[in-house]
Scaffold this active site. Structure first.
Site, PDB file in Angstrom:
ATOM      1  N   HIS A   1     -39.206  76.990 108.432  1.00  0.00           N
ATOM      2  CA  HIS A   1     -38.819  77.215 109.685  1.00  0.00           C
ATOM      3  C   HIS A   1     -37.451  78.027 109.562  1.00  0.00           C
ATOM      4  O   HIS A   1     -37.080  78.323 108.156  1.00  0.00           O
ATOM      5  CB  HIS A   1     -38.149  76.179 109.972  1.00  0.00           C
ATOM      6  CG  HIS A   1     -36.902  75.383 109.179  1.00  0.00           C
ATOM      7  ND1 HIS A   1     -35.559  76.046 109.372  1.00  0.00           N
ATOM      8  CD2 HIS A   1     -36.981  74.671 108.083  1.00  0.00           C
ATOM      9  CE1 HIS A   1     -34.674  75.374 108.575  1.00  0.00           C
ATOM     10  NE2 HIS A   1     -35.304  74.443 107.573  1.00  0.00           N
TER      11      HIS A   1
ATOM     12  N   ASP B   1     -31.692  78.012 103.881  1.00  0.00           N
ATOM     13  CA  ASP B   1     -32.653  76.021 103.975  1.00  0.00           C
ATOM     14  C   ASP B   1     -32.603  77.036 105.806  1.00  0.00           C
ATOM     15  O   ASP B   1     -31.750  76.985 106.547  1.00  0.00           O
ATOM     16  CB  ASP B   1     -31.682  75.400 104.344  1.00  0.00           C
ATOM     17  CG  ASP B   1     -31.943  74.537 105.177  1.00  0.00           C
ATOM     18  OD1 ASP B   1     -33.465  74.929 105.554  1.00  0.00           O
ATOM     19  OD2 ASP B   1     -32.162  72.988 105.359  1.00  0.00           O
TER      20      ASP B   1
ATOM     21  N   GLU C   1     -37.269  73.261 113.201  1.00  0.00           N
ATOM     22  CA  GLU C   1     -37.203  72.579 112.249  1.00  0.00           C
ATOM     23  C   GLU C   1     -35.238  71.696 112.926  1.00  0.00           C
ATOM     24  O   GLU C   1     -35.475  69.739 112.422  1.00  0.00           O
ATOM     25  CB  GLU C   1     -37.043  73.274 111.201  1.00  0.00           C
ATOM     26  CG  GLU C   1     -37.317  71.983 110.637  1.00  0.00           C
ATOM     27  CD  GLU C   1     -36.579  71.665 109.556  1.00  0.00           C
ATOM     28  OE1 GLU C   1     -36.011  70.652 108.462  1.00  0.00           O
ATOM     29  OE2 GLU C   1     -35.279  71.898 109.428  1.00  0.00           O
ATOM     30  N   GLU C   2     -34.262  72.373 112.285  1.00  0.00           N
ATOM     31  CA  GLU C   2     -33.086  71.749 112.347  1.00  0.00           C
ATOM     32  C   GLU C   2     -32.924  71.299 113.268  1.00  0.00           C
ATOM     33  O   GLU C   2     -31.685  70.265 113.198  1.00  0.00           O
ATOM     34  CB  GLU C   2     -32.107  73.076 112.495  1.00  0.00           C
ATOM     35  CG  GLU C   2     -31.959  74.227 111.533  1.00  0.00           C
ATOM     36  CD  GLU C   2     -31.956  73.032 109.762  1.00  0.00           C
ATOM     37  OE1 GLU C   2     -30.976  72.035 110.233  1.00  0.00           O
ATOM     38  OE2 GLU C   2     -31.867  74.205 108.095  1.00  0.00           O
TER      39      GLU C   2
ATOM     40  N   HIS D   1     -26.503  72.765 103.833  1.00  0.00           N
ATOM     41  CA  HIS D   1     -26.204  73.187 104.487  1.00  0.00           C
ATOM     42  C   HIS D   1     -24.682  73.248 104.781  1.00  0.00           C
ATOM     43  O   HIS D   1     -23.206  74.080 105.422  1.00  0.00           O
ATOM     44  CB  HIS D   1     -26.119  71.910 105.683  1.00  0.00           C
ATOM     45  CG  HIS D   1     -27.011  72.050 105.824  1.00  0.00           C
ATOM     46  ND1 HIS D   1     -26.937  70.768 107.236  1.00  0.00           N
ATOM     47  CD2 HIS D   1     -28.541  72.277 105.772  1.00  0.00           C
ATOM     48  CE1 HIS D   1     -28.337  70.485 107.715  1.00  0.00           C
ATOM     49  NE2 HIS D   1     -29.272  71.470 106.900  1.00  0.00           N
TER      50      HIS D   1
END
Length: 349
Positions: free
Chosen positions: A75, A192, A226-227, A327
């Site tokens: 993603h 990420d 996605e998040e 994150h």
């Protein structure tokens, strides 16, 4: 055979330089489409804004799940924020997009993108952020209630801010601060999952450059929600029998993965990944001499999970390069990239 690690790191840096918090991913998707086209593929944008591309046509069918069509997913949407209000003093209040933690973004520079396309800069700070003035500075909990954006503009009140065209719902993008060290570490916000998106680009380039013809039909889907949990809930090509998320591997206490390895996840917050897929990934790693770790992520969800939640009948798995400080200001390593690509090559044949 060519080493694609440097190509992947370069593509990761380019992607990280493109702001793409969930809900504002068009520029990143357009960039990805241009890269796929340059390689000779024919990518398409999904209705939701993701990028779907067919890499090769194999001979496997749905009657053989282990050899049938497979969808690789990463993603390009990242954490970010949105303006939720303007204070009487002309500061901005935020609401997170995804799991952006205010403890990890204090004193971070950011960009505010208005609906009219104007871009302003600012800094996300604790209210009354001067430690020489605020006697409660050390004890104050960092939250979206106690923090605000100071605009780099001459504003004194809410009306001044509104005159700039800033309003509730505007996107706030945080500075990634990307650094690649001589020792091979890759440091940045939003590894990420832009690092694994770049790994999928590297795998696609490897197939073209080396004229590799895998036995399986292989698709890639770069998702953009996605998040917030629904990135891969749609746009699964017909006949796909396996879903493989290529996302970040967690690094931390209680886990065995390091930043230099590829992680194979056996279970996350949604439950176990398909037993045969996990076993096949382990066998492929060992066959290729890939440095890997198998871990369980109790506070993790993937695009593969989202697809199964949406009712897709397929086997599923999750791999990715080890990433520390997820994150937050994240860190991985070139070796983690190399091992993840190596596992993809070995597993897909």
């Amino acid at each position: 055979m060519k080493d694609y690690t440097e190509y992947i790191v370069d593509q990761a840096q380019k992607l990280l330089a493109i702001d793409s918090p969930t809900g504002y991913t068009k520029n990143a998707a357009e960039y990805l489409c241009s890269v796929y086209r340059e390689m000779g593929y024919e990518p398409e944008l999904t209705v939701k804004g993701g990028v779907l591309v067919k890499l090769c046509e194999g001979t496997g069918t749905a009657s053989d799940p282990a050899g049938g069509p497979i969808l690789l997913m990463a993603h390009t949407d990242t954490l970010g924020a949105m303006v939720s209000g303007i204070t009487p003093e002309g500061k901005l209040k935020l609401t997170p997009l995804g799991g952006l933690n205010p403890n990890n973004t204090e004193a971070e520079n950011c960009r505010i993108i208005t609906r009219k396309g104007m871009v302003y800069t600012g800094t996300f700070q604790l209210i009354n952020a001067s430690i020489h003035v605020n006697t409660e500075f050390n004890d104050k909990k960092r939250s979206y209630d106690t923090m605000e954006v100071l605009l780099d503009e001459l504003v004194e009140n809410a009306d001044d801010v509104k005159k700039l065209g800033i309003m509730t719902g505007d996107i706030v993008c945080f500075e990634p601060r990307t650094v690649v060290t001589p020792s091979g570490f890759i440091k940045s916000r939003f590894l990420d999952d832009k690092l694994s998106t770049a790994i999928l680009l590297g795998y696609a380039k490897y197939l073209k450059d080396e004229k590799i013809a895998p036995a399986r039909t292989i698709y890639q889907h770069i998702t953009v929600f996605e998040e917030v949990g629904h990135g891969a809930c749609a746009s699964i090509p017909d006949g796909v029998t396996e879903l493989l998320s290529v996302d970040m591997g967690c690094v931390g206490e209680g886990l065995s993965c390091t930043e230099r390895q590829v992680s194979i996840c056996s279970k996350d917050s949604h439950g176990p990944y398909h037993y045969d897929v996990v076993s096949g990934l382990i066998d492929a790693a060992e066959k290729a001499g890939v440095d890997y770790a198998v871990d369980i992520y109790p506070r993790y969800g993937s695009d593969a999970d989202a697809a199964l939640d949406a009712g897709i009948d397929a086997r599923h798995g999750l791999i990715g390069p080890g990433v520390y400080a997820s994150h937050g200001y994240e860190r991985s390593h070139r070796d983690g990239v190399k091992n993840t690509l190596g596992l993809l090559k070995s597993y897909l044949g």
